[in-house]
Design a protein around this motif. Structure first.
Motif: not given
Length: 640
Positions: A218-224, A295-298, A309-322
Motif C-alpha cells: 500500500s501507499e505510505f500514509p500521511a503520518v509516515v 511512525a516511519l520506524d514502525a 520483483m521482475v517489473q517493480k519494487v515494493v520499498p521498505m521506506l518511502p521513495r523520497l527517502l530511498c
C-alpha cells in the motif's frame, strides 16, 4: 532435526505451510516406510511385517514440521539455531540413525501429527478459482497452492451474477481469506478478499503473490510521510558537518546496476605514501532520518525488507527517502556511516575506523562501466563512454581507484576461499521488458563479473568488521544434506559435504570434459543450494553458545548486515548499534531485539519466495507468448 512426515490433512490439524507447530510423534509401528529398492511407500512398518505387498503410489508432499518446546520466555533460540547444523554424527560422518531403519533394512520416515499451532506464519490468504456447487448455499474455492485446503465461500460473498453465469468466472483469479476451519472438517471456511483478474496475466498474478505472502504494498500514509523533511531540496545541516568526518573532498563513487535509483553504498580507495591503501565503504545513514519509535520506524520494522520483483519494487521506506534523501547520488552531499581501513597490497588489514561521515560522490558508475575499466586498465575512454565526473576528480583518478579496488578484492577473495569459504553461483534469469506494457520481450542469464565481485567483497568486509565491532561492545539443514550425499554417491559424483571449504573445492573439480560438463555442474550447484538454509538474524544476547554465531558459507565467526539500510531493516538496527558502540551504549532489550530479528527472518523468507515466483511468472508468460509467435519467421530469434 530430521524431517517429520505429516500424513495428510488430518495429521496437519489445520496448520499451513510455514506455521510453527508442536507435533506428537506417532508410535514407531505407525511410521511410514520408504522402500530403499523401489521408489514407493507403504502405510506403515506393520503392513510390511503382516506380509502385505507394498503399495506403489505417488510420493506424498512432505512438509518440514518446526518442532518447538514451549517455554515461558518464548522462543528457544539456541535450540532453533543449533538445529541448522549439518547433522554430523559423533564420529564426524553423516549417516542415518539406526532407529530410522526397519528390521528389513527399509527406511522408516518419522511420522507425527500436529497437536498445537504455536504461531500462524501463513497469511491464510490464497489465490484460486471459484466453482459453483448446485443447490448449495456456498461456492467451492480451489487454491492454486495445493497445500491449502479447498474453502467454502458463501454465495452472498461471490460476484452478483456468479450463480447465473459461473462460466464467466472460470478463468478469473480471486483472493480468499480463511476465516475458520473446523477440527472435524477437511474444508475451511472463508471470504473473498478481492477479484484479481484474468489468470495468467502479469498484474493480477503479481498482486495475488504479494497478498498471499502478506507483503504490504500500500501507499505510505500521511503520518509516515510527515516524519520526513518537507523543505526540499534537502541539504546537510551545518551542525551535522561539525559532528561528522568530512569526506566531501575524497574520490568516492558508487557502483550499481544501471537501473538502480536507491544508491546506498559507495567506495573509495587511495594509495598512501608507504605503499598501503586507504579503502572506505560508505553507507547511507538512514538512521539519521528514521528515528527510533516514530511512525516511519514502525512501518519500516513491520515491512522489514524491500521486495524485488521482475517489473517493480515494493520499498521498505518511502521513495523520497530511498531515491533522494538517502541515495548517494553523484555531486550531492549526503550523510553516511563509513568503515575505513588501511590495507596492505596483499589485502591484510592494518587498521580500521568506524564513524559517521558526510560524502559527495563524484560519479555514478554502473557494473558495466566498472567492468570496462577493469578490462581495459590502460584504455583511454572517449567522451560519452562513461558518465560525467566531478571536475575535482578526473576520470583517470576514478579509473585507478577501481583498478586498485579490483586488485585488493582479488586478494581478499582468495584469502576467504583459502580459509574455507563456500560460494554457490546459481544461474539468475533476467528479463528485458517493454517500456509501455512491461511484458517480457526477452530473457537472458545475468552475468556475474569482476565488477560485481569487487563490490561484493568490500560489502562482505564491512559487514564482518561491523559485526566484530558491535560484538566487542555488546558481548552480551540435516536430512536434505544426507539425501544429497547419498544421491551423489549413487551417481558416482565425488562431493565432500564435511565443511564449506571442502564442498567449494569438490564443486570446482572437473566433472568431465564432455559437452554436458557445464550443465552437470549447474545441476549439482542447484542441488547443493537446496539444503542450505538462509542465514538467520538473531540477537547475540539471546544466544550463549558462540559457536552458533558462525556463518557457514562464509566460514567466518562474526557476520551481520550493515551495507543496505535503505532496503533491509536489520541493517538499520545495526547502524544504531554501531553508533551506540562508538558512544553511549543504549538500554537494549534482548527480547525485543530478538523478536524483531525473528520477524525480519520471516519477511526475508517471504521476500525471497515472492522474487522467485515473480521470475517464474514472467518466464511462463514469455514462453507462452513466444510459442504463439514462433510460427512468424521474423520473430523466430526473438529474445535470444
Amino acid at each position: 532435526m530430521r524431517d517429520i512426515f505429516l500424513d495428510g490433512i488430518v495429521s496437519r490439524n489445520r496448520a499451513l505451510n510455514g506455521d510453527v507447530v508442536v507435533v506428537q510423534l506417532l508410535p514407531r509401528e505407525q511410521w511410514k516406510v520408504v522402500r530403499s529398492d523401489t521408489d514407493c511407500e507403504v502405510s506403515s512398518e506393520s503392513e510390511l511385517q503382516a506380509g502385505r505387498a507394498p503399495q506403489r503410489r505417488k510420493s506424498p508432499q512432505k512438509k518440514r514440521a518446526v518442532l518447538e518446546e514451549q517455554h515461558s520466555d518464548g522462543d528457544d533460540l539456541p535450540a532453533r539455531v543449533a538445529a541448522l547444523g549439518l547433522g554430523a554424527t559423533e564420529n564426524g560422518k553423516r549417516g542415518r540413525a539406526l532407529e530410522d531403519l526397519s528390521s528389513d533394512g527399509d527406511v522408516l520416515q518419522r511420522t507425527a501429527k500436529v497437536v498445537y499451532i504455536v504461531e500462524r506464519k501463513h497469511s491464510r490468504a490464497v489465490t484460486g478459482f471459484l466453482k459453483l456447487l448446485p443447490d448449495l448455499p456456498f461456492a467451492k474455492f480451489s487454491p492454486v497452492d495445493h497445500r491449502v485446503p479447498r474453502i467454502n465461500v458463501p454465495l452472498a460473498d461471490c460476484p452478483p451474477d456468479f450463480s447465473s453465469r459461473p462460466a464467466d468466472y472460470a478463468n478469473i483469479l480471486f483472493i480468499c481469506r480463511i476465516t475458520s476451519w473446523a477440527e472435524d472438517s477437511s474444508f475451511a471456511e472463508g471470504c473473498l478478499a478481492k477479484t484479481l483478474g484474468q489468470a495468467g496475466e502479469i498484474e493480477p498474478e503479481t498482486e495475488g503473490i504479494l497478498m498471499e505472502y502478506d507483503v504490504d504494498f500500500s501507499e505510505f500514509p500521511a503520518v509516515v510521510l510527515d516524519c520526513l523533511p518537507t523543505d526540499l531540496p534537502w541539504s546537510v545541516p551545518p551542525a551535522e558537518l561539525g559532528r561528522r568526518k568530512d569526506l566531501r573532498e575524497e574520490c568516492i563513487f558508487t557502483i550499481d546496476p544501471a537501473t538502480a535509483r536507491d544508491l546506498d553504498d559507495a567506495l573509495s580507495c587511495k594509495q598512501l605514501a608507504d605503499g598501503n591503501f586507504e579503502v572506505g565503504v560508505h553507507i547511507a545513514d538512514v538512521s539519521y532520518f528514521v528515528e527510533e519509535g516514530n511512525a516511519l520506524d514502525a512501518i519500516a520494522s513491520q515491512r522489514a525488507t524491500s521486495v524485488y520483483m521482475v517489473q517493480k519494487v515494493v520499498p521498505m521506506l518511502p521513495r523520497l527517502l530511498c531515491e533522494e534523501l538517502c541515495s548517494l547520488n553523484p555531486l550531492t552531499e549526503r550523510l553516511t556511516f563509513s568503515v575505513v581501513w588501511t590495507l596492505s597490497p596483499q589485502g591484510k588489514i592494518l587498521s580500521e575506523w568506524f564513524g559517521r561521515s558526510v560524502i559527495r560522490s563524484c560519479v555514478k558508475l554502473s557494473y558495466d562501466h566498472a567492468q570496462s575499466m577493469i578490462d581495459g586498465p590502460d584504455r583511454l575512454f572517449s567522451p560519452g563512454e562513461l558518465p560525467s565526473m566531478d571536475p575535482r576528480h578526473p576520470l583517470d583518478e576514478v579509473h585507478q581507484a577501481v583498478l586498485r579496488l579490483h586488485a585488493l578484492a582479488q586478494q581478499l577473495r582468495q584469502q576467504r576461499f583459502d580459509g574455507g569459504a563456500l560460494r554457490l553461483d546459481q544461474l539468475k534469469l533476467s528479463f528485458t521488458l517493454d517500456k509501455d506494457s512491461m511484458m517480457p520481450q526477452g530473457c537472458y542469464v545475468y552475468q556475474y563479473r569482476d565488477s560485481n565481485k569487487l563490490v561484493e567483497e568490500f560489502m562482505l568486509l564491512a559487514n564482518m568488521a561491523v559485526a566484530h565491532q558491535i560484538y566487542r561492545s555488546f558481548p552480551q539443514e540435516t536430512k536434505m544434506v544426507d539425501e544429497l550425499q547419498e544421491f551423489c554417491d549413487q551417481m558416482g559424483v565425488a562431493v565432500d559435504l564435511s565443511s564449506a571449504g571442502a564442498l567449494h573445492a569438490s564443486l570446482h573439480r572437473s566433472l568431465g570434459d564432455d559437452p554436458y560438463a557445464g550443465a552437470r555442474k549447474e545441476v549439482l550447484t542447484k542441488m547443493c543450494s537446496k539444503p542450505m538454509q538462509m542465514a538467520l538474524y538473531f540477537c547475540t544476547g539471546a544466544l550463549k553458545d558462540e559457536a552458533l554465531f558462525q556463518h557457514y558459507a562464509l566460514n567466518v565467526p562474526r557476520y551481520t548486515h550493515f551495507t543496505s539500510p535503505i532496503r533491509r531493516y536489520p541493517d538499520l538496527v545495526v547502524h544504531r548499534l554501531l553508533a551506540a558502540s562508538l558512544g553511549t551504549p543504549p538500554c537494549v532489550c534482548v527480547c525485543a531485539v530478538q523478536k524483531q530479528a525473528s520477524h525480519c527472518n520471516d519477511r526475508k523468507t517471504a521476500s525471497k519466495r515472492v522474487q522467485e515466483l515473480s521470475s517464474e511468472l514472467f518466464f511462463g508468460v514469455f514462453v507462452r507468448v513466444r510459442e504463439k509467435l514462433s510460427w512468424l519467421p521474423h520473430v523466430s530469434s526473438w529474445g535470444s
